[in-house]
Design a protein around this motif. Structure first.
Motif, PDB file in Angstrom:
ATOM      1  N   ALA A   1      53.555  39.506  91.625  1.00 54.04           N
ATOM      2  CA  ALA A   1      52.931  40.633  91.055  1.00 54.04           C
ATOM      3  C   ALA A   1      51.464  40.884  91.520  1.00 54.04           C
ATOM      4  O   ALA A   1      50.882  39.858  92.114  1.00 54.04           O
ATOM      5  CB  ALA A   1      52.912  40.593  89.477  1.00 54.04           C
ATOM      6  N   SER A   2      51.083  42.102  91.294  1.00 53.03           N
ATOM      7  CA  SER A   2      49.635  42.366  91.695  1.00 53.03           C
ATOM      8  C   SER A   2      49.083  42.877  90.181  1.00 53.03           C
ATOM      9  O   SER A   2      49.473  43.850  89.724  1.00 53.03           O
ATOM     10  CB  SER A   2      49.667  43.747  92.469  1.00 53.03           C
ATOM     11  OG  SER A   2      50.247  43.190  93.844  1.00 53.03           O
ATOM     12  N   LEU A   3      47.954  42.068  89.878  1.00 59.15           N
ATOM     13  CA  LEU A   3      47.256  42.481  88.739  1.00 59.15           C
ATOM     14  C   LEU A   3      46.417  43.544  89.083  1.00 59.15           C
ATOM     15  O   LEU A   3      45.757  43.621  90.278  1.00 59.15           O
ATOM     16  CB  LEU A   3      46.663  41.409  88.004  1.00 59.15           C
ATOM     17  CG  LEU A   3      47.456  40.123  87.576  1.00 59.15           C
ATOM     18  CD1 LEU A   3      46.334  38.996  86.894  1.00 59.15           C
ATOM     19  CD2 LEU A   3      48.616  40.696  86.802  1.00 59.15           C
ATOM     20  N   LYS A   4      46.231  44.782  88.220  1.00 60.49           N
ATOM     21  CA  LYS A   4      45.166  45.645  88.324  1.00 60.49           C
ATOM     22  C   LYS A   4      44.017  45.208  88.800  1.00 60.49           C
ATOM     23  O   LYS A   4      43.353  44.367  88.171  1.00 60.49           O
ATOM     24  CB  LYS A   4      45.232  46.402  87.146  1.00 60.49           C
ATOM     25  CG  LYS A   4      46.709  47.356  86.888  1.00 60.49           C
ATOM     26  CD  LYS A   4      46.468  48.380  85.763  1.00 60.49           C
ATOM     27  CE  LYS A   4      47.768  48.935  85.639  1.00 60.49           C
ATOM     28  NZ  LYS A   4      47.648  50.215  84.747  1.00 60.49           N
ATOM     29  N   GLY A   5      43.297  45.994  89.950  1.00 63.80           N
ATOM     30  CA  GLY A   5      41.860  45.639  90.433  1.00 63.80           C
ATOM     31  C   GLY A   5      41.903  46.146  91.698  1.00 63.80           C
ATOM     32  O   GLY A   5      42.512  45.759  92.434  1.00 63.80           O
ATOM     33  N   GLY A   6      40.998  47.273  91.647  1.00 64.73           N
ATOM     34  CA  GLY A   6      40.841  47.767  93.087  1.00 64.73           C
ATOM     35  C   GLY A   6      42.006  48.606  93.505  1.00 64.73           C
ATOM     36  O   GLY A   6      42.784  48.676  92.713  1.00 64.73           O
ATOM     37  N   ARG A   7      42.125  48.850  94.777  1.00 62.89           N
ATOM     38  CA  ARG A   7      43.154  49.854  95.322  1.00 62.89           C
ATOM     39  C   ARG A   7      44.173  49.084  95.462  1.00 62.89           C
ATOM     40  O   ARG A   7      45.227  49.715  95.567  1.00 62.89           O
ATOM     41  CB  ARG A   7      42.591  50.412  96.638  1.00 62.89           C
ATOM     42  CG  ARG A   7      41.543  51.348  96.445  1.00 62.89           C
ATOM     43  CD  ARG A   7      41.224  52.219  97.585  1.00 62.89           C
ATOM     44  NE  ARG A   7      40.098  53.030  97.588  1.00 62.89           N
ATOM     45  CZ  ARG A   7      40.089  54.392  97.361  1.00 62.89           C
ATOM     46  NH1 ARG A   7      41.325  55.000  97.406  1.00 62.89           N
ATOM     47  NH2 ARG A   7      39.078  54.973  97.274  1.00 62.89           N
ATOM     48  N   ASP A   8      44.214  47.887  95.882  1.00 63.86           N
ATOM     49  CA  ASP A   8      45.461  47.078  96.117  1.00 63.86           C
ATOM     50  C   ASP A   8      45.937  45.711  95.165  1.00 63.86           C
ATOM     51  O   ASP A   8      46.530  45.007  95.400  1.00 63.86           O
ATOM     52  CB  ASP A   8      45.148  46.452  97.471  1.00 63.86           C
ATOM     53  CG  ASP A   8      45.019  47.381  98.637  1.00 63.86           C
ATOM     54  OD1 ASP A   8      46.072  48.163  98.905  1.00 63.86           O
ATOM     55  OD2 ASP A   8      44.061  47.602  99.070  1.00 63.86           O
ATOM     56  N   GLY A   9      45.140  45.887  93.919  1.00 63.71           N
ATOM     57  CA  GLY A   9      45.486  44.760  93.096  1.00 63.71           C
ATOM     58  C   GLY A   9      44.797  43.323  93.733  1.00 63.71           C
ATOM     59  O   GLY A   9      44.431  43.173  94.477  1.00 63.71           O
TER      60      GLY A   9
ATOM     61  N   HIS B   1      51.567  44.826  81.057  1.00 69.02           N
ATOM     62  CA  HIS B   1      50.850  45.839  81.121  1.00 69.02           C
ATOM     63  C   HIS B   1      49.664  45.683  82.086  1.00 69.02           C
ATOM     64  O   HIS B   1      48.984  46.967  82.546  1.00 69.02           O
ATOM     65  CB  HIS B   1      50.100  46.308  79.812  1.00 69.02           C
ATOM     66  CG  HIS B   1      50.747  46.762  78.673  1.00 69.02           C
ATOM     67  ND1 HIS B   1      52.043  46.222  77.872  1.00 69.02           N
ATOM     68  CD2 HIS B   1      51.224  47.855  78.501  1.00 69.02           C
ATOM     69  CE1 HIS B   1      52.643  46.894  77.435  1.00 69.02           C
ATOM     70  NE2 HIS B   1      52.003  48.334  77.421  1.00 69.02           N
ATOM     71  N   ASP B   2      49.530  44.549  82.483  1.00 71.52           N
ATOM     72  CA  ASP B   2      48.044  44.359  83.301  1.00 71.52           C
ATOM     73  C   ASP B   2      48.699  44.521  84.644  1.00 71.52           C
ATOM     74  O   ASP B   2      47.865  44.507  85.448  1.00 71.52           O
ATOM     75  CB  ASP B   2      47.801  42.851  83.224  1.00 71.52           C
ATOM     76  CG  ASP B   2      47.034  42.793  81.653  1.00 71.52           C
ATOM     77  OD1 ASP B   2      46.565  43.806  81.159  1.00 71.52           O
ATOM     78  OD2 ASP B   2      46.997  41.359  81.210  1.00 71.52           O
ATOM     79  N   ALA B   3      49.785  44.636  85.139  1.00 73.35           N
ATOM     80  CA  ALA B   3      50.352  44.790  86.374  1.00 73.35           C
ATOM     81  C   ALA B   3      50.333  46.009  86.967  1.00 73.35           C
ATOM     82  O   ALA B   3      50.560  47.059  86.369  1.00 73.35           O
ATOM     83  CB  ALA B   3      51.884  44.216  86.486  1.00 73.35           C
ATOM     84  N   ALA B   4      49.723  46.083  88.162  1.00 73.75           N
ATOM     85  CA  ALA B   4      50.045  47.539  88.908  1.00 73.75           C
ATOM     86  C   ALA B   4      51.405  47.372  89.520  1.00 73.75           C
ATOM     87  O   ALA B   4      52.059  46.196  89.509  1.00 73.75           O
ATOM     88  CB  ALA B   4      49.001  47.436  90.379  1.00 73.75           C
ATOM     89  N   SER B   5      51.851  48.356  90.335  1.00 72.68           N
ATOM     90  CA  SER B   5      53.042  48.268  91.291  1.00 72.68           C
ATOM     91  C   SER B   5      52.753  47.015  92.014  1.00 72.68           C
ATOM     92  O   SER B   5      51.447  46.834  92.656  1.00 72.68           O
ATOM     93  CB  SER B   5      53.519  49.453  91.795  1.00 72.68           C
ATOM     94  OG  SER B   5      54.096  50.203  91.017  1.00 72.68           O
TER      95      SER B   5
END
Lengths: 334, 334
Positions: free
Chosen positions: B4-12, B68-72
């Motif tokens: 997964a990619s946790l949210k943060g910046g443009r790319d997680g 909820h903390d995950a980006a796509s």
């Protein structure tokens, strides 16, 4: 300011290039890649401009810039959306296909979502697996945007233009009719495009006016001039309008590339104009030339690209100096 | 292995997630982002797998994984190409539009190039500026590929599948007819899509067989089951075929996302089937339900999405444990 990405890795190595394209200096200490610079443009831009000024003053380490060493400015991108702003071109190509053009095309921009996972370098060969696909060049102008909010106005969109480039939007003409008939747009008919060796900020372009790039786009095929249409003429939709169209229902991420579509000028009589060797400004793709041949002689005389053919796309300033460097690509059997 | 990619910046921020989705551990020391891992998969994969094993054995630092903390998984990507493999769905939606479907659609995959410059997170709202655009969900399966050579066979294409995800391909139905009539495919009618909180390697999916993901794709609207079609049934083109189609005339870069199109099952009689509350498997988008309503009652009874509506897309394993986490999105006025 002129920026380029030297070949290396998937995203190249960011360099600042001198205005005359003779020199470059490394910019990776500011941003490793052009995409990284675009992602943090507010921070990166002033530093890159400072470096560009130092390069012009020969006060930083520099090396000879060779266009062959350049990848496309964005070797891959998160978005490549190509308009068709020279409606003249659309009308002609449709005429050749026997497809009618709705009147709304003069007011509602055409735009397709292109593949952006990998672009050809400006001097890379065009790989072609099957000559029967009908490989064509399309000489275009393209811009790279910063972040654009959903619903941006034309003016807001124009303010988001970060860089201007030239483009060869390679098309497989004989695959297009079947794909368009399926209704989902281009896919197999649009293999990788190529962009000019350098990308230029709008302020460094004397001929950037009202969201259009004025000036002759010189297109050569095997050393003979195919076209020299003026990119600022007959552009029904300027880049501000094209970007705003793209952003109508969704925001656009920094590094989005928006293309003009094939540059095309009407003839003095409003018609398709004449080839260069007959005194006209010629054409920026073979499909248009073939259409004119069909209109005049009942059938096209020019064939699509074959292995060994060389395409060259360039724009020069008032003193005949290259502005973006040249896209020069040989078609190779894949 | 689940990533997964946790949210943060443009790319997680890349993390490895436990099989039960309860825990994650940082993976940025192996690759900062999922795209970076895909760019160097041969090096990154064994290290990520080692980390995943350590996470299952609770032998590395770990934290609670919150969907909820995950980006796509790829917060933005270099390519998003969406097929339409459930031809059943295409036939139904066309029927509703009064558009005929060519016989070739059963043998030649439909695929469109989607925008990939920014995806919604799996729990992010769906921004909608204008309700009259006819906002719809489309529940799909999607895969992420490694590099795929031009002309790859179905088998080579299948071998390039790195990860499997779920997708909500948001569509603006009322903008589609005009765009498709223009011939250049979808653009404004396809705003940002969302993908499931985690992406899973095929080997970790008991129900991944022959390039298809078997199992019920559960689709809820405002807490009521809209559809539970089996993603492995009625999929005319498997992912190997879809990827090979995309790679026919050009190579595909690592991190390319290929979508299945809206999952759709025929009814027992070969027709469109019934809604869930009438004993059928229901539908994975509103357009299909509206089509069935139109066929049965002369007009659709279900409206498209409005602000406040909540969409949920999930797949569970044989023990009813979530496999990819849930896409759950509320429509919000933009």
């Amino acid at each position: 300011m002129k920026l380029a990405s030297l070949k290396g890795g998937r995203d190249g190595r960011l360099v600042v290039v001198s205005n005359d394209l003779a020199w470059f200096t490394e910019a990776t200490h500011i941003a490793r890649t052009l995409q990284a610079a675009l992602d943090n443009w507010d921070l990166a831009e002033p530093e890159l401009r400072g470096l560009a000024e130092s390069l012009e003053h020969n006060s930083v380490p520099r090396d000879r810039f060779r266009e062959h060493d350049a990848a496309s400015p964005l070797p891959r991108a998160y978005q490549w959306a190509d308009g068709s702003a020279y409606v003249n071109h659309v009308a002609l190509v449709r005429q050749a296909r026997g497809a009618e053009m709705p009147e709304s095309f003069w007011t509602d921009p055409l735009m397709y979502q292109g593949g952006s996972d990998g672009f050809l370098g400006p001097r890379d060969p065009i790989p072609l697996a099957d000559e029967s696909w009908g490989c064509d060049l399309e000489a275009e102008v393209a811009v790279v945007t910063g972040d654009v909010a959903q619903g941006a106005s034309r003016e807001e969109a124009l303010a988001a233009v970060r860089l201007v480039m030239l483009c060869n939007d390679v098309s497989l003409r004989n695959l297009i009719p079947n794909e368009l008939a399926k209704g989902f747009g281009f896919f197999q008919s649009k293999p990788a495009s190529a962009f000019s060796p350098v990308a230029v900020t709008p302020d460094a372009l004397a001929n950037w006016q009202d969201g259009k790039l004025q000036g002759k786009l010189e297109v050569e095929l095997n050393g003979r001039m195919l076209g020299e249409a003026d990119a600022g003429e007959d552009m029904t939709f300027d880049f501000g309008t094209l970007i705003a169209h793209a952003a109508r229902t969704r925001s656009l991420g920094a590094g989005t590339i928006i293309g003009s579509g094939t540059v095309s000028n009407r003839g003095p009589d409003g018609g398709p104009g004449k080839p260069v060797d007959q005194g006209g400004v010629g054409y920026s793709c073979l499909a248009e030339l073939r259409t004119v041949e069909t209109i005049n002689d009942g059938k096209p005389a020019t064939s699509f690209l074959k292995p060994g053919d060389v395409v060259r796309i360039e724009m020069k300033d008032a003193r005949r100096h290259t502005v973006f460097g040249a896209i020069e690509q040989e078609v190779r059997q894949a």
